[in-house]
Design a protein around this motif. Structure first.
Motif, PDB file in Angstrom:
ATOM      1  N   TYR A  42      10.790 -37.484 -33.974  1.00 53.34           N
ATOM      2  CA  TYR A  42      10.102 -36.323 -34.543  1.00 53.34           C
ATOM      3  C   TYR A  42       9.357 -36.735 -35.817  1.00 53.34           C
ATOM      4  N   LEU A  43      10.044 -37.444 -36.704  1.00 51.14           N
ATOM      5  CA  LEU A  43       9.452 -37.839 -37.974  1.00 51.14           C
ATOM      6  C   LEU A  43       8.290 -38.813 -37.774  1.00 51.14           C
ATOM      7  N   LYS A  44       8.408 -39.665 -36.759  1.00 51.82           N
ATOM      8  CA  LYS A  44       7.327 -40.617 -36.441  1.00 51.82           C
ATOM      9  C   LYS A  44       6.045 -39.870 -36.070  1.00 51.82           C
ATOM     10  N   ASN A  45       6.199 -38.720 -35.419  1.00 51.51           N
ATOM     11  CA  ASN A  45       5.048 -37.900 -35.010  1.00 51.51           C
ATOM     12  C   ASN A  45       4.725 -36.788 -36.011  1.00 51.51           C
ATOM     13  N   ASN A  46       5.244 -36.912 -37.228  1.00 51.08           N
ATOM     14  CA  ASN A  46       5.008 -35.929 -38.304  1.00 51.08           C
ATOM     15  C   ASN A  46       5.438 -34.515 -37.917  1.00 51.08           C
ATOM     16  N   GLN A  47       6.590 -34.421 -37.271  1.00 52.22           N
ATOM     17  CA  GLN A  47       7.141 -33.128 -36.877  1.00 52.22           C
ATOM     18  C   GLN A  47       8.407 -32.865 -37.676  1.00 52.22           C
ATOM     19  N   LYS A  48       8.624 -31.612 -38.009  1.00 49.60           N
ATOM     20  CA  LYS A  48       9.833 -31.238 -38.730  1.00 49.60           C
ATOM     21  C   LYS A  48      10.760 -30.501 -37.763  1.00 49.60           C
TER      22      LYS A  48
END
Length: 192
Positions: free
Chosen positions: A168-174
């Protein structure tokens, strides 16, 4: 001379473990449109299929990757995405079809997993299908609230948080905002 067979070769697709012919026959005898649900690790496909002597006719196909058009940026292989895929499928099909039968192929249902979530999405869209309410995941699980709450509690330990939600963080998702995005996508799907 013997008149009985000692061995009968079964159909190729049965030998390969691809088709359960007795289950398929029972679906076809119902004379309803089959809602075929197939899942892989990161995707879910739902199709409306009618039987024809020339071969099965696919009426509609919806994939969980289609949710990206509605603003879903999280994984397409989780329970919230499965529910939304079922809801999207039901909303696309309900103009042509009012009732169907669920066809899971060789898969079996486990309570609270992706397949029952997809079935709940189909049911919530207004289509009549054979189902049992007890297999559905909880509303918190379906809406992504459990994932969001878990992410909020894990945020205190930054190392565990980064390890658990690395994709998630790799794809800029929270991940703590998943339930909010779920509601927005659900509104868009129902608004069509």
């Amino acid at each position: 001379m013997s008149k009985s067979k000692t061995y009968t070769v079964s159909f190729r697709r049965k030998r390969e473990g691809k088709t359960d012919y007795s289950k398929r026959l029972s679906h076809l005898k119902s004379e309803k449109t089959r809602f075929v649900i197939r899942s892989s690790t990161n995707n879910l496909i739902i199709q409306a299929i009618d039987y024809s002597a020339d071969g099965d006719k696919v009426i509609t196909t919806i994939k969980s990757t289609d949710l990206k058009k509605y603003g879903w940026s999280y994984s397409t292989g989780n329970i919230p995405a499965s529910y939304l895929t079922g809801l999207l499928f039901g909303n696309k099909v309900k103009e042509k079809i009012k009732e169907g039968i669920i066809d899971l192929g060789l898969k079996t249902i486990t309570k609270g997993t992706r397949l029952p979530a997809a079935i709940k999405g189909i049911v919530d869209s207004g289509l009549k299908v054979n189902h049992n309410e007890s297999i559905f995941p909880s509303e918190e699980t379906i809406s992504g609230k459990k994932i969001a709450d878990f992410a909020k509690t894990l945020a205190a330990d930054e190392e565990k948080y980064k390890k658990q939600f690395s994709k998630y963080l790799k794809n800029n998702q929270k991940p703590e905002l998943m339930d909010e995005q779920f509601e927005k996508v659900k509104i868009k799907i129902n608004g069509e």
